[in-house]
Scaffold this motif. Structure first.
Motif, short mmCIF file in Angstrom:
data_model
loop_
_atom_site.label_atom_id
_atom_site.label_comp_id
_atom_site.label_asym_id
_atom_site.label_seq_id
_atom_site.Cartn_x
_atom_site.Cartn_y
_atom_site.Cartn_z
N SER A 12 0.85 -1.20 0.00
CA SER A 12 0.00 0.00 0.00
C SER A 12 0.89 1.24 0.00
O SER A 12 2.09 1.17 0.25
N PHE A 13 0.26 2.38 -0.28
CA PHE A 13 0.95 3.66 -0.31
C PHE A 13 0.20 4.60 0.63
O PHE A 13 -0.67 5.35 0.21
N PRO A 14 0.53 4.53 1.95
CA PRO A 14 -0.27 5.24 2.95
C PRO A 14 -0.29 6.77 2.82
O PRO A 14 -1.19 7.40 3.33
N LEU A 15 0.68 7.36 2.16
CA LEU A 15 0.69 8.82 2.02
C LEU A 15 0.35 9.24 0.59
O LEU A 15 0.61 10.37 0.20
N GLY A 16 -0.23 8.34 -0.18
CA GLY A 16 -0.56 8.64 -1.56
C GLY A 16 -1.88 9.38 -1.69
O GLY A 16 -2.56 9.65 -0.72
N GLY A 17 -2.21 9.73 -2.90
CA GLY A 17 -3.47 10.40 -3.17
C GLY A 17 -3.30 11.88 -3.43
O GLY A 17 -2.19 12.42 -3.46
N SER A 18 -4.42 12.54 -3.58
CA SER A 18 -4.40 13.95 -3.96
C SER A 18 -3.81 14.87 -2.89
O SER A 18 -3.39 15.98 -3.19
N GLU A 19 -3.79 14.43 -1.64
CA GLU A 19 -3.24 15.25 -0.55
C GLU A 19 -1.76 14.95 -0.28
O GLU A 19 -1.19 15.51 0.66
N ALA A 20 -1.15 14.08 -1.07
CA ALA A 20 0.24 13.69 -0.84
C ALA A 20 1.19 14.88 -0.98
O ALA A 20 0.98 15.76 -1.81
N GLU A 21 2.22 14.88 -0.16
CA GLU A 21 3.24 15.91 -0.24
C GLU A 21 4.10 15.64 -1.48
O GLU A 21 4.61 14.53 -1.64
N PRO A 22 4.30 16.62 -2.35
CA PRO A 22 5.12 16.41 -3.55
C PRO A 22 6.53 15.94 -3.19
O PRO A 22 7.16 16.46 -2.27
N GLY A 23 7.00 14.95 -3.91
CA GLY A 23 8.34 14.43 -3.72
C GLY A 23 8.46 13.33 -2.69
O GLY A 23 9.53 12.75 -2.53
N ILE A 24 7.38 13.02 -1.97
CA ILE A 24 7.42 12.00 -0.91
C ILE A 24 6.64 10.77 -1.37
O ILE A 24 5.47 10.86 -1.73
N ILE A 25 7.31 9.61 -1.33
CA ILE A 25 6.64 8.34 -1.61
C ILE A 25 6.95 7.40 -0.45
O ILE A 25 8.12 7.22 -0.08
#
Length: 111
Positions: A12-25
């Motif tokens: 899963s990608f817990p920090l993904g989606g439209s609210e994600a901080e740019p540059g952070i995966i």
């Protein structure tokens, strides 16, 4: 992991989606779900910070988990990578600027 179904269950990608901080995966591999594929670990966090700033993210769903830097990175010579951290009590993950790192959780320590 051997199959697309297992990957779908565990990754899963817990920090993904439209609210994600740019540059952070942040990619989470949860080996407590489905078939156990790694007898040494309950999971891993694969981290990328492509931004020029350190990032601290709160992952409330990971409070109580015991993630720490993978041994090869912890014993390495890159002090920036070594400053990557996870606080089990708060779920806060700190990723240094322009860093890729892997945190692992030992088998049996998942809450």
């Amino acid at each position: 992991m051997g199959s697309a179904d297992l990957i779908g269950q565990k990754v899963s990608f817990p920090l993904g989606g439209s609210e994600a901080e740019p540059g952070i995966i942040v990619m989470r591999i949860d080996d407590t779900v489905g078939k156990d594929v790694d007898r040494k670990h309950d999971g891993a966090l694969v981290l990328f910070n492509a931004s020029p700033k350190e990032s601290t993210q709160k992952l409330e769903e990971l409070v109580g988990h015991d993630y720490s830097l993978a041994k090869s990175l912890a014993k390495g010579s890159d002090d920036r990578v070594k400053s990557t951290s996870f606080d089990s009590a708060t779920g806060e993950l700190t990723i240094p600027a322009r860093t890729a790192a892997v945190l692992v959780e030992p088998q049996g320590s998942a809450k």
